[in-house]
Scaffold this motif. Sequence first.
Motif, PDB file in Angstrom:
ATOM      1  N   PRO A  91       0.805  -1.232   0.000  1.00  0.00           N
ATOM      2  CA  PRO A  91       0.000   0.000   0.000  1.00  0.00           C
ATOM      3  C   PRO A  91       0.833   1.275   0.000  1.00  0.00           C
ATOM      4  O   PRO A  91       0.380   2.306  -0.509  1.00  0.00           O
ATOM      5  N   PHE A 140      -4.501   2.240  -3.679  1.00  0.00           N
ATOM      6  CA  PHE A 140      -5.152   1.908  -2.412  1.00  0.00           C
ATOM      7  C   PHE A 140      -6.063   3.043  -1.949  1.00  0.00           C
ATOM      8  O   PHE A 140      -7.083   2.798  -1.306  1.00  0.00           O
ATOM      9  N   VAL A 177     -10.205  -3.717   0.042  1.00  0.00           N
ATOM     10  CA  VAL A 177      -8.916  -4.376  -0.160  1.00  0.00           C
ATOM     11  C   VAL A 177      -9.057  -5.831   0.275  1.00  0.00           C
ATOM     12  O   VAL A 177      -9.474  -6.113   1.401  1.00  0.00           O
ATOM     13  N   ALA A 180      -2.487   0.296   4.503  1.00  0.00           N
ATOM     14  CA  ALA A 180      -3.610   0.582   3.604  1.00  0.00           C
ATOM     15  C   ALA A 180      -4.500   1.684   4.180  1.00  0.00           C
ATOM     16  O   ALA A 180      -4.939   2.589   3.462  1.00  0.00           O
ATOM     17  N   ILE A 191     -11.038  -4.106   4.845  1.00  0.00           N
ATOM     18  CA  ILE A 191      -9.990  -5.040   4.442  1.00  0.00           C
ATOM     19  C   ILE A 191     -10.427  -6.448   4.823  1.00  0.00           C
ATOM     20  O   ILE A 191     -10.812  -6.689   5.973  1.00  0.00           O
TER      21      ILE A 191
END
Length: 249
Positions: free
Chosen positions: A175, A182, A188, A210, A219
């Motif tokens: 990232p 990102f 993600v 990130a 995420i």
Amino acid sequence: MCATCGCGNPEAPPATHEHEHSHGHEHDHTETITLEQKILAKNDELAEHNRAHLADRNILAFNLTSSPGAGKTTLLERTIRDLDRPIAVIEGDQETLLDANRITAAGANAVQINTGAGCHLDADMVHHALHDLDPAPNSILFIENVGNLVCPALFDLGEHCKVVIISVTEGTDKPLKYPHMFAAAGLVLINKTDLLPYVDFDLDACSAYARSVNPGVEIIPLSATKGEGLQRWYDWIATRTSEVSATAR
């Protein structure tokens, strides 16, 4: 040649001069910036056309981006087989029909875009692919972009959101190396978590990196081959589907 990554895409902005001259070439930089702005503005206009077309048919579109080998196609194969709803796929690759053939074998309609030396899909390519593919109303459209974490960050395709996929084999600092991608991500996915015992990858640190460029981004760690974490991915898709359907009513 693309100013961002040096690909041979003739539609991409030309690379800028970064070396110094003894004579003035300031106009070169101005012309290059203007050309980049025109190309991106034209792409954004076409992307809005794509977005309106998808919205009219209540089609939920995701732009999947990653480095080569992160597992996009494997994840798509598993998703197609597990989700009980119509799915269509636009496949982006520089060459071959290999991934499109895998997607078709998994049970989804697919169309292949070969970009040649190009490093990304753009809205015009997706526009033509949509007409060839003709996704069903109320379906999901996955756009599997060319394996690259640079240029795809700049090009809106008309998707609902970008989904960035990385794998634990790529390095914890991804990232930080590719912040624009990102920052543009709606989600993600950290793939291949079944390999965590065998690689040097810090899941918590990668997630923190990130969020340092995209605070609040969701995420999801998962393994497309083993099935770990896939239900969270499917739940995320279901939530986005409900949001889009509510907006359409």
